[in-house]
Design a protein around this motif. Structure first.
Motif, mmCIF file in Angstrom:
data_model
loop_
_atom_site.group_PDB
_atom_site.id
_atom_site.type_symbol
_atom_site.label_atom_id
_atom_site.label_comp_id
_atom_site.label_asym_id
_atom_site.label_seq_id
_atom_site.Cartn_x
_atom_site.Cartn_y
_atom_site.Cartn_z
ATOM 1 N N MET A 115 0.845 -1.198 0.000
ATOM 2 C CA MET A 115 0.000 0.000 0.000
ATOM 3 C C MET A 115 0.883 1.253 0.000
ATOM 4 S SD MET A 115 -3.441 0.447 0.282
ATOM 5 C CE MET A 115 -4.255 -0.548 1.512
ATOM 6 N N MET A 116 1.972 1.210 0.795
ATOM 7 C CA MET A 116 2.882 2.368 0.832
ATOM 8 C C MET A 116 3.494 2.606 -0.531
ATOM 9 S SD MET A 116 5.134 1.940 4.237
ATOM 10 C CE MET A 116 4.437 1.274 5.726
ATOM 11 N N ARG A 117 3.926 1.516 -1.171
ATOM 12 C CA ARG A 117 4.641 1.659 -2.442
ATOM 13 C C ARG A 117 3.729 2.163 -3.548
ATOM 14 N NH1 ARG A 117 9.744 0.023 -2.116
ATOM 15 N NH2 ARG A 117 10.318 -1.660 -0.683
ATOM 16 N N THR A 118 2.433 1.882 -3.429
ATOM 17 C CA THR A 118 1.517 2.246 -4.499
ATOM 18 C C THR A 118 0.986 3.677 -4.349
ATOM 19 O OG1 THR A 118 -0.298 1.335 -5.786
ATOM 20 C CG2 THR A 118 -0.685 1.566 -3.484
ATOM 21 N N ALA A 119 1.252 4.296 -3.197
ATOM 22 C CA ALA A 119 0.677 5.615 -2.926
ATOM 23 C C ALA A 119 1.198 6.669 -3.902
ATOM 24 C CB ALA A 119 1.004 6.029 -1.496
ATOM 25 N N ASP A 120 0.376 7.717 -4.146
ATOM 26 C CA ASP A 120 0.868 8.870 -4.895
ATOM 27 C C ASP A 120 1.738 9.718 -3.980
ATOM 28 O OD1 ASP A 120 -0.691 8.288 -7.200
ATOM 29 O OD2 ASP A 120 -2.445 9.063 -6.130
ATOM 30 N N PHE A 121 1.319 9.736 -2.715
ATOM 31 C CA PHE A 121 1.972 10.610 -1.753
ATOM 32 C C PHE A 121 2.093 9.837 -0.455
ATOM 33 C CE2 PHE A 121 1.899 14.455 1.095
ATOM 34 C CZ PHE A 121 3.022 15.082 0.552
#
Ligand code: ADP
Ligand code: ADP
Ligand code: ZN
Ligand code: ZN
Length: 947
Positions: free
Chosen positions: A554-560
């Motif tokens: 989830m962290m890696r996929t975030a925009d920010f």
């Protein structure tokens, strides 16, 4: 003009700007979160993520919302404390999808939360075919025009007699009915099949059933005859209250001499009533199918579907022994007069079944037990005897007796929640209950294949589209195994949150800011991608999505990505770094970055790689929910992980069967009822069971970390033993804020006062007298090394460790709090403000400080909830410590780091719901990885697995 311009500026803001937030531990935090993007907030537990996301941004969103409401709502506004923040600009309407199970009530179900139920009700009311709820024949409601048209289409020359069935098979002389026919100006009447002149009817027997039909008209079908048919029809319908009977004979038989029974007869109704037996419906409307409305709810259970009833498993202790030897638990535990009265009734029952009080019941087979419980033929059963006894008892006795009751399916509706009328409306052969008994996956398949009659297509299609839309989102977020009728209060926090998420996605709102709290909880790695995808679609529709999360993908996929910290509590409350995941990963100060780069790992390896078990527990033939007669062996003395996709049966097998069964076997609790199973072996090797949940350690401000773990009792003795206390005659109880004369009288030692809000959660504000100190002035005057007892409550665990270093017992307890990573926690913080993860670790620390037996089984359900990599690392070392000292630890987990660190895994599945409920694989992580049947095994990293 100026106001208009400002509004326009707001709209142009491309981000949400927080300036100077100081809520809880936040240190003047300023942050800009981009609109219409996916933002992930991360950081160690206690770093301030929730304080920023929920207590600052969401709270301010709520406040602005209330401000936009009526004046009535606004009067409560000044009581809503303003979040301590300088400014928040660019705030969109804010919705929070959290996991609070507390707000769910038993009246909401998966179908109602998702609004699927509203569409189902509409569909049923518009497209369903009612069937008679007494005789089962289909019922049609038709307009007079439609009936007339059908008759008119009969072959030309058909002879037709139109009858108004005024009385249908009812006892009585029916003089009123006959005079009504006369008044209507009709001259002929058919009574029980014979035609009479109205002036010349026979005397009718009061005690017999009669059928009376007025002859309204005799018609021969001709091309211009529609008007006459319609007129006569109206007369008949009016007289018979919406019913009309038509006898007819078609050419060429018309002119022949035919017998009576060659005439055809048909009954039509313009109401929803059964033409066969007369049972009638009110109008069929959407509310007919609402179990939250008196029009639809089963009257016996008011729509709850469950009712408290005596439960054979609680009432009977042993089906094989004699009542005299204690077969009935309820009798053994009763006392005095109650016991004597109850015994009399039970003796009568036992004798009535042909048994003796002092001879074994010998109720071996399940069928025999049911007959004994429910009664058979005209023999009363144990249940009705107890029900009568209950009804005749006073309130106090009833409350005692109710300890032997359980919420079981309502006997009237069988758990369907609805009136029989509602349940007899069928859609493609299925009742509302049949439909809500389907899982979401099955429901989607059924809807997809549903054939709607062509004339209903136009009404049905838009409703079906809305439903399909929602079903697809639910499947996407991985809850396809949930049945539609499942009560919200039986869902886990993660399930509830995902159901709500699907509802939001289905709502089609745009320009909204959604805030979510760890939506990945309870979700298997396999389904994580689908969750991320659905968050993405929510964002792509034009919304801002802010997620508090610890999941790496989830962290890696975030925009920010925002990393908070650096530590917890006072050591946290800052933004360590914020930017794209790649930017964050390169930051040298961020702990999160170190994990993302792989410089730090949660679990490397252990020596020995896998420990040797000492004995095992064996549970045989468990069948709760979806469990398919499962037999499971759990090695003792190891760290055992229970894995499997969401809904596979992990909680059913462990949390609801094995653990309560073990607890019973150890004599720890008597009333928690394990799910059904045949046998539990090996419990002798265990002498204690400790279940550590994330449930709050207390719901009121009375409970604090210091009181829960017991350290406050030790601390109080220090103050009670000071010279000053001795002089004033203050004892231990003086320094308690939960009772006694030392506490503040205004708030009764709570330090806070509760303001009950009409439509919002209760609000707590600091006590106006003691200012949150909880004690009165005289008590606070007593000092030890210059500190009052309230000063201690304001210390963090770390500070207190220094202060009390010479007190070994106090240090031991504080030390274990520190060991589980709670050094930052304030001793007197109210328990109702602690996160689930903090509560869990306080419990864990309390257990750690207890004297060891080395034979304890610890059970934890998803202990990594709310925990950052760094917290997980610490948790693992605590759990391993427990195992090193000979104890057994069983964890239900999805976190891959924890799973790989286990000595032994039990993988349940393969899928959720009816496709699961079996043991797929069991063994050390490496064997799971090599087992192609195990979905979990595919996600294990071979590099970290010891062979
Ligand atoms: P996170 O969400 O990162 O785990 P929180 O925002 O919940 O962290 O907590 C940050 C700090 O503020 C912690 O020390 C926590 O104990 C404290 N805290 C949280 N809620 C309250 C409250 N209502 N009153 C006082 N302190 C609180
Ligand atoms: P897991 O813990 O692996 O996520 P559960 O044991 O909670 O799985 O669920 C297994 C199956 O039992 C699922 O199909 C679930 O929907 C069903 N189930 C769980 N709890 C209940 C309940 N209280 N009532 C009805 N069905 C339930
Ligand atoms: Zn009912
Ligand atoms: Zn007070």
């Amino acid at each position: 003009m100026a106001a208009k311009k400002m509004a326009a500026d707001q709209r142009e803001l491309k981000s949400l700007k927080v300036s100077g937030a100081r809520v809880h531990n936040l240190k003047d935090v300023s942050l800009e979160i981009p609109h219409n993007q996916l933002t992930v907030l991360t950081g160690v537990s206690g770093s301030g993520k929730s304080s920023l996301a929920f207590d600052t941004i969401y709270a301010e969103g709520q406040r602005q919302y209330v401000e936009s409401l009526s004046t009535y709502a606004r009067q409560f506004l000044n009581q809503m404390q303003r979040a301590d923040v300088d400014a928040i600009d660019g705030l969109q309407p804010t919705l929070c999808i959290d996991q609070r199970v507390g707000v769910a009530n038993p009246r909401s179900t998966v179908a109602t939360i998702t609004e699927i139920y509203d569409y189902l009700r509409l569909l049923m009311a518009r497209v369903g075919t009612p069937h008679c709820f007494t005789c089962g024949s289909p019922i049609e409601q038709r307009s007079p025009d439609a009936i007339a048209q059908q008759l008119f289409e009969l072959e030309e020359g058909t002879k037709l007699v139109m009858l108004a069935p005024v009385v249908r098979g009812r006892k009585g002389a029916h003089r009123d009915a006959l005079s009504a026919i006369q008044k209507a100006g009709l001259v002929r009447v058919r009574i029980d099949g014979e035609v009479y002149e109205i002036d010349d009817t026979p005397q009718l027997s009061q005690r017999k059933n009669h059928t009376i039909e007025a002859v309204v008209d005799k018609i021969v079908i001709r091309p211009n005859g529609l008007t006459r048919i319609l007129e006569s029809l109206q007369v008949a319908l009016k007289l018979a209250g919406g019913l009309v009977a038509v006898r007819y004979i078609t050419p060429p038989m018309v002119d022949a001499q035919v017998s009576e029974d060659q005439w055809k007869e048909e009954l039509f109704s313009t109401r929803y009533s059964c033409a066969q037996c007369g049972a009638s419906y009110e109008e069929i409307e959407p509310r007919t199918f609402s179990f939250n409305s008196p029009y639809g709810a089963c009257p016996a259970c008011s729509g709850l579907g469950r009712a408290n009833q005596f439960d054979a498993e609680l009432v009977v202790r042993d089906w094989s022994v004699s009542p005299a030897a204690g077969a009935f638990a309820i009798l053994e535990n009763a006392q005095g007069k109650l016991k004597r009265d109850l015994k009399k009734r039970l003796q009568k029952l036992v004798v009535s079944t042909g048994r003796q009080w002092d001879q074994p019941l010998k109720l071996v087979k399940a069928g025999q037990r049911v007959a004994f419980m429910e009664g058979s033929g005209n023999l009363a059963g144990l249940r009705s005897v107890l029900d009568e006894f209950y009804a005749a008892s006073d309130a106090e006795t009833q409350s005692w007796l109710s300890g032997y009751q359980d919420a079981l399916a309502c006997p009237a509706c069988g758990g369907a929640r609805l009136r029989p009328e509602a349940l007899s409306v069928l859609l493609a052969g299925k009742s509302m209950f049949d439909i809500t008994s389907m899982s979401i996956g099955e429901g989607l398949e059924w809807l997809d294949g549903l054939q709607v009659p062509p004339d209903k297509q136009q009404i049905a299609q838009p409703i079906l589209n809305e439903m399909l839309h929602r079903f697809r989102f639910l499947v996407k977020v991985g809850v396809n195994y949930l049945t539609l009728g499942r009560s919200a209060d039986t869902l886990s926090g993660g399930e509830l949150q995902r159901v709500r998420l699907a509802t939001c996605i289905g709502s089609g709102l745009v320009g909204v800011c959604y805030i979510l709290d760890e939506p990945s909880i309870g979700l298997h790695q396999r389904d994580n991608d689908r969750l991320i995808e659905s968050l993405r679609s929510l964002q792509a529709e034009g919304n801002t999505v802010v997620v508090v999360e610890h999941d790496e993908s989830m962290m890696r996929t975030a925009d920010f990505l925002v990393d908070m910290g650096p530590g917890a509590g006072k050591q946290g409350g800052e933004i360590v770094v914020a930017g794209t995941p790649l930017q964050v990963e390169q930051d040298r100060d961020s702990l999160t970055a170190a994990y993302l780069r792989g410089d730090r790992t949660v679990f490397e390896s252990r020596e020995p790689a896998v420990r040797a078990p000492r004995g095992k527990l064996r549970l045989e033939a468990a069948t709760l929910h979806n469990l398919q007669n499962v037999t499971v062996e759990v090695p003792l003395g190891l760290l055992v992980g229970v894995t499997g996709v969401s809904g596979s049966g992990k909680s059913s097998l462990f949390g609801e069967t094995l653990i309560p069964a073990l607890s019973r076997a150890l004599g720890q609790s008597t009333l928690a009822k394990p799910g059904p199973f045949r046998k539990l072996r090996g419990a002798e090797a265990v002498d204690k069971l400790v279940e550590i949940t994330q449930s709050p350690i207390g719901r009121s401000p009375r409970s604090t970390p210091a009181t829960y773990c017991g350290v406050f009792d030790l601390i109080r003795t220090v103050w009670a033993n000071t010279r000053e206390s001795k002089q004033r005659g203050f004892t231990l109880s003086r320094f308690s804020f939960n009772s006694g004369s030392g506490r503040c009288a205004q708030c009764q030692g709570q330090g806070q006062e509760k303001i009950e809000m009409n439509f919002l959660a209760d609000l707590y504000v600091p006590c106006s007298v003691c200012n949150g100190l909880r004690f009165n002035r005289q008590t606070l005057a007593v000092r030890y090394r210059d500190k009052s007892i309230a000063d201690v409550l304001a210390m963090s665990v770390d500070e207190a460790l220094g202060f009390f270093e010479n007190f070994s017992k106090i240090s031991r307890l504080l030390g274990s709090l520190e060991q589980v990573g709670l050094g930052y926690l304030t001793l007197g913080q109210s328990s109702n403000t602690l996160s689930g993860g903090e509560s869990q670790r306080i419990k864990l620390a309390t257990e750690l400080a207890r004297p060891e037996t080395g034979q304890t089984v610890y059970f934890l359900d998803e202990p990594t909830t709310g925990l950052h990599f760094e917290d997980v690392r610490r948790l693992l070392s605590v759990l391993n410590g427990l195992v090193e000292r000979g104890n057994s630890v069983i964890v239900i987990e999805h976190n891959l780091d924890v799973i790989q660190a286990c000595d032994w895994l039990i993988d349940i599945g393969p899928e959720g719901g009816s496709e699961g409920g079996n043991i797929v694989a069991a063994g050390p992580p490496a064997t799971l990885h090599q087992n192609p049947a195990s979905i979990t095994g595919r996600y294990l990293n071979p590099a970290t697995l010891a062979e």
